[in-house]
Each structure stands twice: as structure tokens, then as C-alpha cells.
Write a protein that holds these residues in place. Structure first.
Motif, mmCIF file in Angstrom:
data_model
loop_
_atom_site.group_PDB
_atom_site.id
_atom_site.type_symbol
_atom_site.label_atom_id
_atom_site.label_comp_id
_atom_site.label_asym_id
_atom_site.label_seq_id
_atom_site.Cartn_x
_atom_site.Cartn_y
_atom_site.Cartn_z
ATOM 1 N N VAL A 87 32.202 38.604 37.257
ATOM 2 C CA VAL A 87 32.559 39.267 35.817
ATOM 3 C C VAL A 87 32.571 38.264 34.591
ATOM 4 O O VAL A 87 32.745 36.918 35.076
ATOM 5 N N ALA A 88 32.472 38.523 33.451
ATOM 6 C CA ALA A 88 32.596 37.636 32.587
ATOM 7 C C ALA A 88 33.044 38.435 31.054
ATOM 8 O O ALA A 88 32.872 39.796 30.987
ATOM 9 N N PHE A 89 34.088 37.736 30.267
ATOM 10 C CA PHE A 89 34.440 37.997 28.869
ATOM 11 C C PHE A 89 34.473 37.080 28.075
ATOM 12 O O PHE A 89 34.373 36.140 28.415
ATOM 13 N N ALA A 90 34.575 37.275 26.821
ATOM 14 C CA ALA A 90 34.738 36.481 25.586
ATOM 15 C C ALA A 90 35.888 36.812 25.007
ATOM 16 O O ALA A 90 36.305 37.927 24.547
ATOM 17 N N ILE A 91 36.744 35.638 24.450
ATOM 18 C CA ILE A 91 37.823 35.843 23.721
ATOM 19 C C ILE A 91 37.790 34.583 22.743
ATOM 20 O O ILE A 91 37.740 33.505 23.150
ATOM 21 N N ASN A 92 38.012 34.764 21.590
ATOM 22 C CA ASN A 92 38.236 33.548 20.441
ATOM 23 C C ASN A 92 36.926 32.702 20.638
ATOM 24 O O ASN A 92 37.077 31.688 20.546
ATOM 25 N N ASP A 93 35.836 33.282 20.828
ATOM 26 C CA ASP A 93 34.520 32.707 20.662
ATOM 27 C C ASP A 93 34.454 31.544 21.914
ATOM 28 O O ASP A 93 33.598 30.545 21.860
ATOM 29 N N LYS A 94 35.014 31.770 23.060
ATOM 30 C CA LYS A 94 35.061 31.118 24.403
ATOM 31 C C LYS A 94 34.546 32.383 25.471
ATOM 32 O O LYS A 94 35.186 33.357 25.453
ATOM 33 N N GLY A 95 33.714 31.921 26.301
ATOM 34 C CA GLY A 95 33.391 32.764 27.380
ATOM 35 C C GLY A 95 34.119 32.542 28.651
ATOM 36 O O GLY A 95 34.419 31.228 28.768
ATOM 37 N N TYR A 96 34.341 33.585 29.340
ATOM 38 C CA TYR A 96 35.274 33.225 30.582
ATOM 39 C C TYR A 96 34.365 34.093 31.790
ATOM 40 O O TYR A 96 33.884 35.046 31.554
ATOM 41 N N VAL A 97 34.033 33.129 33.013
ATOM 42 C CA VAL A 97 33.465 33.587 34.126
ATOM 43 C C VAL A 97 34.233 33.409 35.302
ATOM 44 O O VAL A 97 34.637 32.382 35.331
ATOM 45 N N GLY A 98 34.589 34.492 36.101
ATOM 46 C CA GLY A 98 35.143 34.290 37.500
ATOM 47 C C GLY A 98 34.705 35.459 38.398
ATOM 48 O O GLY A 98 33.880 36.187 38.222
ATOM 49 N N THR A 99 35.168 35.286 39.707
ATOM 50 C CA THR A 99 35.261 36.246 40.627
ATOM 51 C C THR A 99 33.683 36.148 41.317
ATOM 52 O O THR A 99 33.065 35.189 40.948
ATOM 53 N N GLY A 100 33.442 36.886 42.049
ATOM 54 C CA GLY A 100 31.992 37.103 42.346
ATOM 55 C C GLY A 100 31.822 36.611 43.873
ATOM 56 O O GLY A 100 32.710 36.309 44.645
ATOM 57 N N TYR A 101 30.645 36.255 44.351
ATOM 58 C CA TYR A 101 30.226 36.147 45.772
ATOM 59 C C TYR A 101 29.156 34.926 45.751
ATOM 60 O O TYR A 101 28.170 35.170 45.225
ATOM 61 N N ASP A 102 29.462 33.893 46.513
ATOM 62 C CA ASP A 102 28.632 32.771 46.719
ATOM 63 C C ASP A 102 28.031 32.329 48.263
ATOM 64 O O ASP A 102 28.083 31.426 48.582
ATOM 65 N N GLY A 103 28.516 33.511 49.050
ATOM 66 C CA GLY A 103 28.231 33.479 50.534
ATOM 67 C C GLY A 103 29.761 33.718 51.051
ATOM 68 O O GLY A 103 29.841 34.022 52.166
#
Length: 276
Positions: A87-103
Motif C-alpha cells: 500500500v502507499a499514500f502521501a502526506i505533506n509531499d512525502k510518499g509512504y510505502v509498506g506491507t505487501g509480499y516479497d515471498g
């Protein structure tokens, strides 16, 4: 909107929607490999796209789209592991990415600074590891909820405060009939995987996705009272892996799949209007 798959081809085309004229125009193709289950956010007047799956490989490359020049530029790779279903979102012109699946299922959390073109690891997501979660931003805090962890639908809801770099847990997405405490609520219909989320004003919305079956219901979250409110069901066919965005006072949902059926329709929600 862009990228995605029809079940065989992985797309690279991108399109811009103008609500005032209800029209689409094609913009520059994405220059990276075609993919699905990627993430995207808007920050500092530009769009950012990365991670995902090309059918063979999990990906971690990241790209910037400049609408003023209709051009793409490759940026620093996502600093976490290559993955999809994040998932991803942006706050105050910064992006954030987390969770998911890498194996493995993930809960790490990263901030992207467009001006520095740099990633910084932040405190990990407060809940369980997961993929196919939902994320939205309300009152300058990012919310992550729903999703799957090893086949289990997740029932927690967390917010991230970038000022304090802390996570806070909110009411769980369950049936609570605690008559002794008088705190009765039923949010058990909210958990799902591969739904969509968007924000309108001070309210977050979660819709579609699947939980044992495909869903069309839509729920609104109010941080003011930490409550979820059921809204009008989505007007189209049930589906997963759709896309959604909020513009002004409206929410938009389109595309997605139900089994081998792919959709190209687009729907609008006016959350405060009476149902006709």
C-alpha cells in the motif's frame, strides 16, 4: 490510471481523467516493465509509481511522472525488498510505502522524499504483516486496514502520524456486543482483501474487494468518533483489484476483475447526497 493485466498481457499505458468534461486522454506510456499490484501516490505535484509483479518477478523500481511535461523519469529504487500487493499514500509531499509480499508477508514501512530522491525506513506498521490491504489519508494521518496475512482476513485499523512517527490502533473491524461497557458496534463486514480506498474531506472510504466472495459494499470511516458507517453499495459488478481516487467532494472507482472478467467502467460516489 495505468498498468494492470488482462490475465496475460501486462500493460504500460497511462490515462488521465478530467471530471469536468467526463473525458479520458492518453498520456505518455510508463517506461518501466508492465506490471500489476503496484503502488502509486502523488506528492509535490507529481505522480510516483513502483513495485509490483510482472508475472515472473517481484519489482522494486520507482518512477516519477511530471504532468507539466508529460514525461517519466526513473528515481531511486524502493529501499525495501521487491514486492507486490503493498500500500502507499502521501502526506505533506512525502510518499509512504509498506506491507505487501516479497515471498513472505511484510509490515515494514518506508518514506520517500521527492526533493532528495531518497528513501528512509520508518517504524514498522503497527499491525500484522499483510498484502492486499487498504490505505487512505485523513487529517494528515495515514490509515492502513484490511488485507490478508497467510489466508486470514485482518480486522485491525491503524493510523500513522508522520510528525511523531508513531502508530495508533483504532476500533477493530469486528462485532462488539459488550453490553456491560455499552460499547456496541458491528464492523465485521469491513475486512476484505484487494479492495479500494479513497478519502473525501475528513472521511476515509473502503469498498469492493473480496472476503470469501466478491463484495460491492462501501464503508466510510470517521476518525472523529472512530466509527465506520455503511454507505450505498457500489453500483457496478462486484470485483477485486479495482482502482479508486477522491477528487473534491466525489469518490471514483473503476476497472477491476471478477474471475476472468475484466471491467473498464468508472463510477462516482457523492457520499453526502440522498439516494435517488
Amino acid at each position: 490510471m495505468g498498468l494492470g493485466t488482462d490475465g496475460s498481457d501486462k500493460y504500460k499505458d497511462f490515462w488521465e481523467y478530467t471530471p469536468a468534461t467526463n473525458t479520458w486522454r492518453q498520456i505518455a506510456d510508463f517506461p518501466g516493465v508492465g506490471r500489476y499490484q503496484a503502488v502509486a501516490f502523488a506528492a509535490n505535484g507529481k505522480g510516483y509509481v513502483g513495485t509490483g509483479y510482472d508475472g515472473l518477478n517481484r519489482l522494486k523500481d520507482f518512477w516519477e511522472y511530471d504532468p507539466s511535461t508529460n514525461t517519466w523519469a526513473q528515481k531511486a529504487d524502493f529501499a525495501g525488498s521487491a514486492r507486490y500487493g503493498a500500500v502507499a499514500f502521501a502526506i505533506n509531499d512525502k510518499g509512504y510505502v509498506g506491507t505487501g509480499y516479497d515471498g513472505n508477508y511484510k509490515k515494514d514501512f518506508w518514506q520517500y522524499d521527492p526533493l532528495a530522491d531518497a528513501w528512509t525506513q520508518k517504524p514498522s506498521f503497527g499491525g500484522n504483516k499483510r498484502l492486499g490491504a487498504s490505505a487512505f489519508v485523513v487529517n494528515n494521518e495515514g490509515y492502513i486496514c484490511t488485507g490478508l496475512d497467510n489466508g486470514t482476513y485482518q480486522t485491525d485499523n491503524w493510523s500513522y502520524n508522520p510528525s511523531t512517527e508513531t502508530w495508533a490502533e483504532h476500533r477493530p473491524l469486528i462485532l462488539n456486543d459488550d453490553n456491560v461497557a455499552g460499547d456496541n458496534y458491528n464492523f465485521s463486514a469491513v475486512p476484505r482483501a484487494y479492495g479500494v480506498a479513497f478519502s473525501i474531506g475528513n472521511t476515509g472510504f473502503v469498498a469492493l474487494g473480496s472476503k470469501d466472495s466478491q463484495l460491492t459494499n462501501c464503508w466510510a470511516y470517521s476518525p472523529t468518533d472512530d466509527n465506520w458507517y455503511q454507505k450505498t453499495d457500489f453500483g457496478g459488478s462486484s470485483r477485486t483489484s479495482a482502482v479508486a481516487f477522491g477528487l473534491g467532494d466525489y469518490g471514483y472507482i473503476g476497472l477491476g476483475a471478477n474471475g476472468s472478467t475484466r471491467y473498464d467502467d468508472l463510477w462516482i460516489l457523492e457520499p453526502n447526497a440522498d439516494v435517488d
